[in-house]
Design a protein around this motif. Structure first.
Motif, short mmCIF file in Angstrom:
data_model
loop_
_atom_site.label_atom_id
_atom_site.label_comp_id
_atom_site.label_asym_id
_atom_site.label_seq_id
_atom_site.Cartn_x
_atom_site.Cartn_y
_atom_site.Cartn_z
N ASN A 46 0.82 -1.20 0.00
CA ASN A 46 0.00 0.00 0.00
C ASN A 46 0.87 1.26 0.00
N ARG A 150 -4.68 -7.52 -13.58
CA ARG A 150 -5.80 -7.26 -12.68
C ARG A 150 -5.69 -5.88 -12.05
N ASP A 151 -4.49 -5.49 -11.65
CA ASP A 151 -4.33 -4.30 -10.82
C ASP A 151 -4.07 -2.99 -11.57
N THR A 154 -7.50 -1.45 -12.78
CA THR A 154 -8.49 -1.34 -11.71
C THR A 154 -8.04 -0.37 -10.61
N LEU A 155 -6.74 -0.15 -10.47
CA LEU A 155 -6.31 0.87 -9.51
C LEU A 155 -6.44 2.27 -10.10
N TYR A 158 -9.94 2.85 -9.28
CA TYR A 158 -10.00 3.06 -7.82
C TYR A 158 -9.84 4.55 -7.48
N SER A 192 -13.52 -0.92 -7.75
CA SER A 192 -12.28 -1.50 -8.22
C SER A 192 -12.30 -3.03 -8.10
N TRP A 193 -12.86 -3.54 -7.02
CA TRP A 193 -12.92 -5.00 -6.86
C TRP A 193 -13.91 -5.65 -7.83
N ALA A 196 -12.12 -5.97 -10.86
CA ALA A 196 -10.94 -6.84 -10.77
C ALA A 196 -11.28 -8.32 -10.60
N ARG A 245 -15.88 -7.01 1.61
CA ARG A 245 -14.59 -6.73 2.24
C ARG A 245 -14.06 -5.37 1.81
N VAL A 249 -12.45 -2.01 4.27
CA VAL A 249 -10.99 -1.94 4.12
C VAL A 249 -10.58 -0.61 3.50
N ASN A 250 -11.25 -0.22 2.42
CA ASN A 250 -10.80 0.97 1.70
C ASN A 250 -11.33 2.25 2.32
C1 LIG Z 1 -7.19 -3.56 -7.66
N1 LIG Z 1 -7.78 -4.38 -6.61
C2 LIG Z 1 -9.22 -4.19 -6.64
C3 LIG Z 1 -7.52 -5.76 -6.93
C4 LIG Z 1 -7.17 -4.12 -5.32
C5 LIG Z 1 -7.47 -2.81 -4.70
C6 LIG Z 1 -6.49 -2.63 -3.56
C7 LIG Z 1 -7.04 -1.87 -2.44
C8 LIG Z 1 -6.88 -2.51 -1.09
N2 LIG Z 1 -5.50 -2.79 -0.75
C9 LIG Z 1 -7.71 -3.75 -0.97
O1 LIG Z 1 -7.16 -4.80 -0.67
O2 LIG Z 1 -8.91 -3.70 -1.15
#
Ligand SMILES: C[N+](C)(C)CCCC[C@H](N)C(=O)O
Length: 265
Positions: A46, A150-151, A154-155, A158, A192-193, A196, A245, A249-250
């Motif tokens: 992060n 994937r990331d 999608t980030l 985000y 984002s999830w 993803a 989740r 978390v976010n």
């Molecule tokens: C891009 N993707 C959606 C896979 C992850 C987003 C990361 C954000 C955060 N660390 C979390 O675990 O939710």
């Protein structure tokens, strides 16, 4: 290079993770199985994500974090900076994520019990060492390509979602309220999830390949054969749990990130 964002990303990632861990593990067995390892790894990842994101915006728009409320960056810049952060964090995440997936999918008890087969991996360090011994560094990066795919976009999504929601509820030039940051962060996580999840399914399968599951010829082969055998629904596996989740978390990650940066001035 401004470093506060790296430190704030470090702390906020760890805080978000503590909340998300039970969701992460509930898909499988054992609720708080292995908490210290993900905390340490997500903090690093992060920190890379937020640090690179903010420094990419600095390069693109020549504004520091403090100046960005008065001179907000365009969504294109936010997206590009988010993708850059996402791309680099995926490489840092790859070995940690591989170990997490391998350990979480291991159903044999870790401590040796009479009559039961010994576990393949005794813990994160043993898991990393055995993968390294058997397959070298490449082995530790199994599935990294799928993780990057994937990331990266999608980030980008985000940070665009986060910025867009903050701007909707905040008068020009002001800092968003804590409530706004929580809601915008939570929805940024969900959006984002959701985007993803299809590649998340494929990524985890590729990381497990070579163990219980069959080995795939590559990412495309994994996608096609999973869809053939299980239908298109396979790409949405885990969508609900990922989204449930993602919100707490976010929300907590962004709130602590913004709070730390604000208190450091
Ligand atoms: C891009 N993707 C959606 C896979 C992850 C987003 C990361 C954000 C955060 N660390 C979390 O675990 O939710």
């Amino acid at each position: 290079m401004p470093a506060e964002e790296f430190v704030a990303g470090w702390i906020s990632g760890a805080l978000g993770l503590v909340l998300g861990h039970p969701f992460d593990t509930v898909k499988l067995l054992g609720f708080f199985k292995g908490m210290s390892f993900p905390i340490a790894s997500i903090a690093v990842v992060n920190s890379v994500l937020f640090g690179v994101y903010s420094n990419a915006l600095l390069v693109l728009t020549a504004t520091s974090h403090q100046e960005r409320r008065a001179q907000p960056p365009s969504y294109t810049h936010v997206f590009v900076a988010g993708c850059t952060g996402g791309f680099l964090q995926a490489y840092c995440l790859a070995p940690f994520d591989l170990i997490k997936v391998r350990l979480q999918n291991q159903t044999e008890p870790r401590a040796k019990q009479p009559g039961s087969p010994p576990p393949r991996y005794r813990g994160p360090v043993h898991c990393a060492a055995s993968i390294f011994q058997a397959e070298g560094t490449r082995g530790l990066f199994r599935g990294a390509w799928a993780l990057t795919l994937r990331d990266t976009p999608t980030l980008g999504i985000y940070f665009v979602t986060y910025e867009w929601l903050c701007r909707q509820f905040t008068p020009d030039g002001q800092n968003p309220s804590s409530g706004t940051v929580l809601v915008a962060g939570g929805f940024a996580g969900i959006t984002s999830w959701v985007a993803a999840t299809p590649l998340d399914v494929i990524k985890s399968r590729m990381q497990m390949a070579g163990l219980k599951q069959r080995a795939y010829g590559g990412l495309l082969d994994c996608m096609v054969s999973s869809a053939r055998q299980e239908g298109l629904g396979v790409f949405f596996r885990g969508l609900i749990i990922n989204s449930a989740r993602a919100f707490p978390v976010n929300a907590v990650t962004f709130l602590s990130y913004e709070y730390l940066l604000l208190s450091w001035g």
